[in-house]
Design an enzyme around this catalytic site. Structure first.
Site, PDB file in Angstrom:
ATOM      1  NE  ARG A 164      34.440  23.406 -30.427  1.00 42.08           N
ATOM      2  CZ  ARG A 164      33.664  23.664 -29.382  1.00 42.08           C
ATOM      3  NH1 ARG A 164      33.542  22.759 -28.448  1.00 42.08           N
ATOM      4  NH2 ARG A 164      32.983  24.799 -29.275  1.00 42.08           N
ATOM      5  CB  THR A 165      39.178  26.842 -34.326  1.00 38.78           C
ATOM      6  OG1 THR A 165      37.995  26.114 -34.639  1.00 38.78           O
ATOM      7  CG2 THR A 165      40.035  26.980 -35.560  1.00 38.78           C
TER       8      THR A 165
HETATM    9  N1   CP Z   1      34.516  23.596 -34.501  1.00 38.19           N
HETATM   10  C1   CP Z   1      34.776  24.866 -34.227  1.00 38.19           C
HETATM   11  O1   CP Z   1      35.116  25.691 -35.116  1.00 38.19           O
HETATM   12  O2   CP Z   1      34.654  25.192 -32.898  1.00 38.19           O
HETATM   13  P1   CP Z   1      35.028  26.608 -32.285  1.00 38.19           P
HETATM   14  O3   CP Z   1      34.038  27.612 -32.820  1.00 38.19           O
HETATM   15  O4   CP Z   1      34.945  26.461 -30.784  1.00 38.19           O
HETATM   16  O5   CP Z   1      36.412  26.963 -32.741  1.00 38.19           O
END
Ligand code: CP
Length: 311
Positions: A58-59
């Site tokens: 996501r990030t």
């Molecule tokens: N929420 C979050 O940090 O997801 P990721 O680890 O996929 O970036």
């Protein structure tokens, strides 16, 4: 309104009005993602280095999409194919990349404090995209934005944060950010995975609940966290079965919350470990809304740090 700092390392770097400024800016940028042509020239000519020492879905992708929508040039460093594998230190990696004149580093790192360290050795802006167990300030901003879309006054809310809080940088940033805005926060999880309340000694509105029922009863927002296997959380609990029995959010527990409760989770979700799959399948969470808002929040952060101050 303006924000003079070069970096975003901790949610504690932001005042209450700074937080609202970031959210209002994100609300404006969200409109761009809803257009046919999802691009503005705001950061044309800016170069942004995405440096992810830990995995991310996501990030990383939302920062990259935010940069593309703002017309910045992105450089994605794949750590496994970089000279980090030959033993190059974090400091030398940054100093060498700095020579290529980037305007910003977006950093995810397994060590708490890595983004702060980088911010001190580079002239470029540094944004903390998650450092060890410490903080994840842009996740906190997107969580606040998601909550404010439905509940404008954070100060009147009961927020439950449940799970592996000790290892969670999301929990730490959310506790700092939401308590600054006046929310009443109840923490709950295995005793071995709870933070010490003295870590939040200046936050009188942060409490440790004694049961799942106490944490979720009349809650306006429930933030569920996963067990962070990569930070050895399994050593802190007898078994995952035991964890599911005592700390999983079930439909029955959810029925104790406020009727308009919002269930959030930063992802990735381990379905049926920390949250019943049926709660997700029946669209009773705002998880995908959080991800959508992540792009807008990261556009706002890049704009505020790189765009506004130089105009
Ligand atoms: N929420 C979050 O940090 O997801 P990721 O680890 O996929 O970036």
């Amino acid at each position: 309104m303006s924000f003079d700092k070069k970096d975003l390392i901790s949610i504690n770097d932001l005042t209450k009005s700074d937080i609202y400024y970031f959210i209002e800016t994100a609300e404006e940028f969200k409109k761009i993602s809803l257009k046919d042509i999802k691009k503005v020239p705001t950061l044309r000519g800016k170069t942004i280095v995405n440096l992810f020492y830990e995995p991310s879905t996501r990030t990383r992708s939302s920062f990259e999409i935010a940069q593309k929508r703002l017309s910045a040039d992105s450089l994605n460093i794949t750590i496994s194919q970089s000279s980090v594998t030959k033993g190059e230190s974090l400091k030398d990696t940054i100093l060498n990349l700095e020579s290529m004149k980037p305007d910003a580093f977006i950093v995810r790192h397994h060590e708490s404090g890595a983004s702060y360290f980088i911010s001190k050795i580079t002239k470029a802006s540094t944004i903390n995209a998650g450092d060890g167990m410490n903080e994840h300030p842009t996740q906190c901003l997107l969580d606040i934005m998601t909550i404010m879309e439905e509940k404008r006054n954070i100060g009147s809310l009961k927020v439950a944060i449940i799970g592996d809080i000790y290892h969670s940088r999301v929990a730490r940033s959310d506790i700092y950010g939401l308590s600054k805005l006046g929310a009443e926060i109840y923490l709950y999880g295995p005793y071995s995975l709870l933070p010490r309340l003295k870590d939040f000694k200046d936050r009188r509105n942060v409490k440790i609940a004694c049961s799942m029922e106490e944490a979720v009863k009349n809650a306006d927002v429930i933030i569920m966290l996963r067990i962070q296997k990569e930070r050895a959380s399994y050593y802190f609990i007898p078994s995952i079965e035991e964890y599911r029995n005592f700390f999983k959010l079930t439909p029955g527990l959810l029925s104790l919350a406020s009727k308009d409760v919002m269930v959030l989770h930063p992802g990735p979700v381990n379905r049926d470990d920390e949250i019943a799959g049926s709660i997700i399948n029946e669209n009773k969470t705002r998880i995908l809304k959080q991800v959508e808002n992540g792009v807008a929040v990261r556009m706002a952060c890049l704009y505020i740090l790189l765009g506004v101050k130089k105009q």
